[in-house]
Every structure is written in structure tokens, then in C-alpha cells.
Design a protein around this motif. Sequence first.
Motif, PDB file in Angstrom:
ATOM      1  N   ALA A 164    -104.897  -5.040  48.589  1.00 28.83           N
ATOM      2  CA  ALA A 164    -104.308  -6.480  48.475  1.00 28.83           C
ATOM      3  C   ALA A 164    -103.856  -6.613  49.837  1.00 28.83           C
ATOM      4  N   PRO A 165    -102.911  -5.891  50.654  1.00 27.00           N
ATOM      5  CA  PRO A 165    -102.551  -6.513  51.986  1.00 27.00           C
ATOM      6  C   PRO A 165    -103.583  -7.292  52.627  1.00 27.00           C
ATOM      7  N   LEU A 166    -104.881  -6.803  52.363  1.00 24.76           N
ATOM      8  CA  LEU A 166    -105.974  -7.334  53.442  1.00 24.76           C
ATOM      9  C   LEU A 166    -106.014  -9.088  52.963  1.00 24.76           C
ATOM     10  N   LEU A 167    -105.678  -9.355  52.024  1.00 21.79           N
ATOM     11  CA  LEU A 167    -105.834 -10.895  51.583  1.00 21.79           C
ATOM     12  C   LEU A 167    -105.126 -11.733  52.549  1.00 21.79           C
ATOM     13  N   GLY A 168    -104.062 -11.287  53.156  1.00 22.42           N
ATOM     14  CA  GLY A 168    -103.356 -11.995  54.233  1.00 22.42           C
ATOM     15  C   GLY A 168    -103.602 -11.685  55.779  1.00 22.42           C
ATOM     16  N   ALA A 169    -104.586 -10.832  55.847  1.00 26.82           N
ATOM     17  CA  ALA A 169    -104.875 -10.300  57.046  1.00 26.82           C
ATOM     18  C   ALA A 169    -105.985 -11.213  57.804  1.00 26.82           C
ATOM     19  N   ASP A 170    -105.867 -10.765  59.439  1.00 27.35           N
ATOM     20  CA  ASP A 170    -107.049 -11.655  60.025  1.00 27.35           C
ATOM     21  C   ASP A 170    -108.609 -10.808  59.937  1.00 27.35           C
ATOM     22  N   LEU A 171    -109.168 -11.150  58.607  1.00 25.67           N
ATOM     23  CA  LEU A 171    -110.320 -10.599  58.358  1.00 25.67           C
ATOM     24  C   LEU A 171    -111.412 -11.048  59.318  1.00 25.67           C
ATOM     25  N   GLU A 172    -111.253 -12.051  59.803  1.00 27.91           N
ATOM     26  CA  GLU A 172    -112.130 -12.988  60.701  1.00 27.91           C
ATOM     27  C   GLU A 172    -112.489 -12.157  61.946  1.00 27.91           C
ATOM     28  N   ASN A 173    -111.287 -11.583  62.376  1.00 32.69           N
ATOM     29  CA  ASN A 173    -111.469 -10.632  63.878  1.00 32.69           C
ATOM     30  C   ASN A 173    -110.977  -9.625  64.011  1.00 32.69           C
ATOM     31  N   THR A 174    -110.793  -8.820  62.835  1.00 30.90           N
ATOM     32  CA  THR A 174    -110.273  -7.342  62.579  1.00 30.90           C
ATOM     33  C   THR A 174    -111.252  -6.523  61.840  1.00 30.90           C
ATOM     34  N   ASP A 175    -111.536  -5.212  62.362  1.00 31.65           N
ATOM     35  CA  ASP A 175    -112.059  -4.391  61.723  1.00 31.65           C
ATOM     36  C   ASP A 175    -111.266  -3.966  60.231  1.00 31.65           C
ATOM     37  N   VAL A 176    -111.970  -3.941  58.971  1.00 29.82           N
ATOM     38  CA  VAL A 176    -111.172  -3.204  57.908  1.00 29.82           C
ATOM     39  C   VAL A 176    -110.594  -1.985  58.305  1.00 29.82           C
ATOM     40  N   PHE A 177    -111.143  -1.245  59.120  1.00 29.03           N
ATOM     41  CA  PHE A 177    -110.812   0.297  59.461  1.00 29.03           C
ATOM     42  C   PHE A 177    -109.452   0.229  59.981  1.00 29.03           C
ATOM     43  N   ARG A 178    -109.180  -0.816  60.867  1.00 33.14           N
ATOM     44  CA  ARG A 178    -108.127  -0.906  61.859  1.00 33.14           C
ATOM     45  C   ARG A 178    -107.087  -1.400  60.859  1.00 33.14           C
ATOM     46  N   LEU A 179    -107.475  -2.283  59.887  1.00 33.33           N
ATOM     47  CA  LEU A 179    -106.297  -3.082  58.871  1.00 33.33           C
ATOM     48  C   LEU A 179    -105.669  -1.843  58.050  1.00 33.33           C
ATOM     49  N   LEU A 180    -106.652  -1.011  57.414  1.00 30.81           N
ATOM     50  CA  LEU A 180    -106.392   0.121  56.525  1.00 30.81           C
ATOM     51  C   LEU A 180    -105.277   1.009  57.479  1.00 30.81           C
ATOM     52  N   GLU A 181    -105.787   1.478  58.647  1.00 32.95           N
ATOM     53  CA  GLU A 181    -104.947   2.308  59.243  1.00 32.95           C
ATOM     54  C   GLU A 181    -103.497   1.797  59.435  1.00 32.95           C
ATOM     55  N   SER A 182    -103.254   0.300  59.787  1.00 26.75           N
ATOM     56  CA  SER A 182    -102.142   0.002  59.892  1.00 26.75           C
ATOM     57  C   SER A 182    -101.258  -0.448  58.815  1.00 26.75           C
ATOM     58  N   MET A 183    -101.992  -0.803  57.880  1.00 21.23           N
ATOM     59  CA  MET A 183    -101.402  -1.189  56.619  1.00 21.23           C
ATOM     60  C   MET A 183    -100.875   0.271  55.813  1.00 21.23           C
ATOM     61  N   THR A 184    -101.709   1.229  55.751  1.00 19.88           N
ATOM     62  CA  THR A 184    -101.180   2.581  55.170  1.00 19.88           C
ATOM     63  C   THR A 184    -100.494   3.381  55.828  1.00 19.88           C
ATOM     64  N   GLY A 185    -100.648   3.207  57.337  1.00 22.60           N
ATOM     65  CA  GLY A 185     -99.766   4.108  58.002  1.00 22.60           C
ATOM     66  C   GLY A 185    -100.233   5.370  58.297  1.00 22.60           C
ATOM     67  N   GLN A 186    -101.427   5.478  57.972  1.00 22.30           N
ATOM     68  CA  GLN A 186    -102.038   6.956  58.253  1.00 22.30           C
ATOM     69  C   GLN A 186    -103.395   6.679  58.819  1.00 22.30           C
ATOM     70  N   PRO A 187    -104.005   7.720  59.522  1.00 22.55           N
ATOM     71  CA  PRO A 187    -105.403   7.394  59.796  1.00 22.55           C
ATOM     72  C   PRO A 187    -106.397   7.571  58.951  1.00 22.55           C
ATOM     73  N   LEU A 188    -107.575   7.216  59.333  1.00 20.76           N
ATOM     74  CA  LEU A 188    -108.599   7.391  58.305  1.00 20.76           C
ATOM     75  C   LEU A 188    -109.151   8.994  58.489  1.00 20.76           C
ATOM     76  N   GLY A 189    -109.582   9.629  57.462  1.00 24.17           N
ATOM     77  CA  GLY A 189    -109.960  11.033  57.488  1.00 24.17           C
ATOM     78  C   GLY A 189    -111.516  11.051  57.856  1.00 24.17           C
ATOM     79  N   HIS A 190    -112.454  10.744  56.813  1.00 25.68           N
ATOM     80  CA  HIS A 190    -113.859  10.900  57.203  1.00 25.68           C
ATOM     81  C   HIS A 190    -114.498   9.831  56.310  1.00 25.68           C
TER      82      HIS A 190
END
Lengths: 259, 259
Positions: B170-196
Motif C-alpha cells: 500500500a505505501p507504494l501507491l504514494g511512491a515515485d514508481l516512475e523513477n524508483t525500483d520497487v526493491f529499493r522502495l520495499l527496503e526503505s518502507m519495511t526498514g529491512q533488506p530483501l533476503g533472496h
Amino acid sequence: MPAERIRDHVGAGATTVAAHRRRLRADRARQLADLLRRLLLRGGFPDGVLPHEAAIGADYGASRNTVRQALDLLRAEGLVERLPGVGTIVVAEKYEHGLDRLMGLAETLHEHGPVTNEVRTVGTVSAPAPVAERLGLPDSAEVLHIERLRRLGGLPLSFDVSYLPLDIGAPLLGADLENTDVFRLLESMTGQPLGHADITLEAVSADVHSAAVLGVPRGAAVLMLDRLTHLADGRPVDVEFIRFRGDRIRMSGRMPRFP
Amino acid sequence: MPAERIRDHVGAGATTVAAHRRRLRADRARQLADLLRRLLLRGGFPDGVLPHEAAIGADYGASRNTVRQALDLLRAEGLVERLPGVGTIVVAEKYEHGLDRLMGLAETLHEHGPVTNEVRTVGTVSAPAPVAERLGLPDSAEVLHIERLRRLGGLPLSFDVSYLPLDIGAPLLGADLENTDVFRLLESMTGQPLGHADITLEAVSADVHSAAVLGVPRGAAVLMLDRLTHLADGRPVDVEFIRFRGDRIRMSGRMPRFP
């Protein structure tokens, strides 16, 4: 996939409403085809028959037209066929080749049956410069050159071209290349295990000649693997260009975020 | 590649001598095309111009006809063009996407310039069963559904469809999807890195709709990536179906014999 809740960014303003609807249906058909493809490649329809169109439509909230269009996409990929009176049946198996561990084809697919190799060419050639360089050999050094068409249950899976240094490769001339992975022969002949391979995967369209060898239509999608295999001691010993039939092989693995 | 030293196992006995010669020339043209393809994709022709046909022929011990046929294969793949008076020039760059580490497209290609995303669809949908199952959600749970056409320097590279759990997405709805990787948004929004991620790569032919979106001919070879990405805590958070243009993206990595 209820479409009414999808907010659409490119919108109907730019095109006609009819074109917009067609695009939405095409999007939904592709999305549905992707989901069904995944299921069928993983044995999700154990008796090999897909549910009726109406049942698929109900399961996925899709219209009859969308379901038909999705099944048409899978049929165009050679994965399903329609049999009158029976329905839509799965006709292709797409074997999984691992990305996590370096393995030969026979080793990878041993659960599915033996791999047989039609050895189209085997002999020594003067190494083309890019091959010599990758094998760490002087320009124009002699190398062993092997071309094999590889089959499982009689069905062509891949068309492999290999170049090996002659000191490593020469013993292969007397080996059972028809029934044995080169990897296995290399390990038994050098007395050391393989170490690793540097690989590149690409999707390419089959040229007319490769298509004929692989038994696919000209232009069919081919999964092309460029692989440089090293012995455990680090020596590069096998340059390969492998064309896998796109409708028969998929590559799977696990990628860590921080290796 | 002096052909006379190649011992041939299927031999001329089965076919006419002329057909046999055609096959040998087709084999040599393909082998030469594979070598040149590798060079050009790795910047082996720094000024973007291939040597003259005669020079290539001399370098590789190939006849003029074989060289021409090899260049025709590369042209059919969209990698080179012939310019009268100039010669054969490299027209395509095929960007490398790593297989060893999980990265978003912008992160992967940052050296080549910014990746921009045309967000074609973003919104909530009821999760199709195979998506719900992979995300560990109850059947028909709401998920965020995103479709993006991704470009580098204006050139379409991939067409991505993603499904994410709503609490994560849901927080991605307000994010800059045009210029940002979803991976990067996920890491900044969940506060944890991706695993695998668990991935599957296939070569498929572009259906008419995907082809139009990606700007390639219908049936063009597409590198299809099915990816299920997990957070570091193991939770699966992103189901993706990504179609890379086969002429623009290759995947490279290292495979160990014994992981």
C-alpha cells in the motif's frame, strides 16, 4: 482479477474506448496465461487436463473471452492443445535446469530418463581467437571441437557446440560421447572435479539452420547459454555455446540479495 | 576454423554432397556468428565497426560466403546493420543483468543511465489463487498489482507485472514508481533488506500484445523472468512476471560445481 478496481494510468483519454477495452482484455489474458503457465509447468494439473473455460473464468474472475485468449497464448507457445470433447490438455513438459549448481544435462535430467547425444561433429580445429583467449591458449592452438544434438526420450532439447584444449579434450575422442555428459568425462579423465562456470543466458530467435536441427519453427524462442567451465584448480577447459529449445527447458535458482 | 580437419559423424552418405556442404557452411556460419556475437556484446569492437568481411574471413579461416552468412544471422538478431560505404556496424547494446545477486533494474544498470518506468496500471486486485499461495495469503486476499514498462534512455527494456501483499504494497501507491525500483522502495518502507528471490528464466516468443508494448516484432524472443522475492525475515513479498527484450538484456553469473 476484477478490472474495475484497477486504476489505470495511461487511461482512455489517449485512445478510443474500444481500443482501451481491447488493451485491458489483452493485459488480463496475458496475466491469466502467466498464472496458468506457471501451474502447468509445475504439474499443477496432475491429470494433464485444464479445467473448463467457465471454471477457469470463475476461479480467476475473468470473462470467457479473456480465458479463451489466455488459452490461445498458451497454445501458441506449444504448451497446451485443444481436443474436441476432451478440453484443453497439457502437451509439453518443460524441464527444469538448475542455476545454483553446475551440472551436465544428463545429470540434471536423470529422473526423467537417459539423455542421448547425436554427435554431429568431433575433431580438432585451430582455435578461433575468442576461444583461444578464453581457454588461455596461444592463438590458433589446436582444440577439440564437438557438436552434439541432445535428446531426452528422443525429443531434441539442446544443440551444443564445445571447444576444449587438446590435452584435456583428446581422451574424449575415444569416449562414449553418445551417452555421457562431457562434464562427467572431464572429471573422470582429469581426476579432479569441475570448479565453476561463468555463464551468460540470452533469449534469441532460432536461425533457420538451428531451428531445423532442434525441430522447431524458424524464429522460435531459444534459450542460449554461453558457458566457460573451469576445473577445480581454476583452469578453463570448456567453452560452450548451447541452444536450448525454449519450449522444453527453463532455468531455476535462488538469488541472494547479499551474497 | 579449417573444416577439412573436422571429422564428421553423420556424414555425407545420408544426404547429397551439395546438401552436406550447405549444412557444413550453415554450421560454420553459426559458429562464427556465436563468436562475433560474444565479442560485440562485450564491446570487442570499440569503435562500433566490425572489420571488413575479408579480414574476418582471414582471422577465422572462413570463406567469404560463410562470413556473409554469419553477419546475416547477427543482422537478423538486430545486433548489427550494414551501412553502404561504412561496413557492418554494431547497433545494439545488450545490457548485462547479474544472476549472482538480487538487484532491481535501475540498480543493475545505473552505470548506463537512469531507468524510467511507465506505470501502466497500479491498484488493488483480488489475488489470483497461484499468487495468493506464493505470497502466503488467504485465497482472494487483496494485493497490490503494478504493471510497468521499463526504459533506459527511452528504449523499452522490460515489461513487468508485480503482485504484492497489501500491507507491504500500500505505501507504494504514494511512491515515485516512475523513477524508483520497487526493491529499493520495499527496503526503505519495511526498514529491512530483501533476503533472496526464487527465479525461473525462460525464452518465450512475444505474444502480439507484449510485442507491441515492448516495441518488438510479434514472435520476437523474450527472456521471461518469474521471480518471487522475500524479505530478509523470509516473508515472500513480491510475485513478478518480467518480460525482458531478448535483444537488450542478457543474464550473467557464476555457477559452482559444489555450492
